[in-house]
Design an enzyme around this catalytic site. Sequence first.
Site, short mmCIF file in Angstrom:
data_model
loop_
_atom_site.label_atom_id
_atom_site.label_comp_id
_atom_site.label_asym_id
_atom_site.label_seq_id
_atom_site.Cartn_x
_atom_site.Cartn_y
_atom_site.Cartn_z
N LYS A 176 -12.75 -18.83 -86.19
CA LYS A 176 -13.34 -19.80 -87.13
C LYS A 176 -14.22 -19.11 -88.17
CE LYS A 176 -12.31 -24.00 -85.05
NZ LYS A 176 -12.56 -24.18 -83.64
N LYS A 184 0.58 -23.48 -79.09
CA LYS A 184 0.32 -24.60 -78.18
C LYS A 184 0.26 -25.91 -78.97
CE LYS A 184 -3.29 -25.97 -74.91
NZ LYS A 184 -4.61 -25.64 -74.43
N LYS A 202 -3.80 -31.41 -80.99
CA LYS A 202 -4.08 -32.66 -81.71
C LYS A 202 -4.71 -32.38 -83.07
CE LYS A 202 -8.36 -32.94 -79.05
NZ LYS A 202 -9.05 -33.50 -77.94
#
Length: 332
Positions: A115, A197, A200
């Site tokens: 990040k 993976k 969401k």
Amino acid sequence: MDERKKVIFSGIQPSGNLTIGNYLGALKNWVKLQDEYDCYFCVVDLHAITVRQTPADLRKRTLEVLAIYIGAGIDPEKNTLFIQSHVPAHSECSWLLGCNTYMGELSRMTQYKDKSQKFGDSIGSALFNYPVLMASDILLYNTDLVPVGKDQKQHLELTRDIANRFNNTYSETFKIPEPYIPKAGAKIMSLQEPEKKMSKSDENPNSYILIMDPPDVIRKKVSRAVTDTVGKINYSDEQPGIKNLINILSSIKGITPEEITADYSDKGYAQLKSDVAETIIEELSPLQEKIKNLLADKNYLESIYKTGAEKANYTANKILRKVQKKIGLVPR
């Protein structure tokens, strides 16, 4: 309660709608654990706010995740189901543990590194510190086992390091948790990038199937799933898209990938996709119905999270008081 039962702690963030990856990879396994272990299943809303959330959406999704837990078969009578922010000990303990955690340890966390490369200096301090909150979540319940995927092993290692350091500095206080690696439950990958993976938070909605997706949406997403040009159904890393579809079928039906491959030896990709879509719909339809009914009964959900918070507060505060005393804080 049987005192000899080992304690399991786990939680899911209400930071987006849950996918079949969460359902097949986590929730279905949790259901199997509830008779054997003393389980604390938390909706980790404090973790969700490491990135800014729309307040009304966060409240709505927090209740949705709780309803999904119950709808998936997690029995509130057998487990402690609660909302993280309803147990203030999580935040308090996080500060105390943060005082015993090093910058170097936190800066080595993969998610922080990823990040910070993306956002630079404008990354929030919570994204740096949240592994300490995760450690506090786990350690406050004398947790023996934490169900973790590969992507969270590093955080559990840090939790163990923090607990050991505290115990060595102030005497035995925390139980050192072990990872619980479920035997079953394949990792469900993205339908569009099967090397990644299923998530969401993916920007492409065709890459994931949500637990609450209606049948026509599920059919459309599965029909668009990335495959390959081999043309034959094999279970191999050379065909990650096909392998992922087989894993989804295998997880839901409870049969081995090898059996599925044998069944489809003379069938094409279109047939496999169609069967995967219908299997998902069949699995999710009763679950969706239960979740809708639960969400319509706000009083029932409130009674569950209030009872859960009472029990969680009782356990967590006992550990928190011990920690405060050992550090040298004046008792309240």
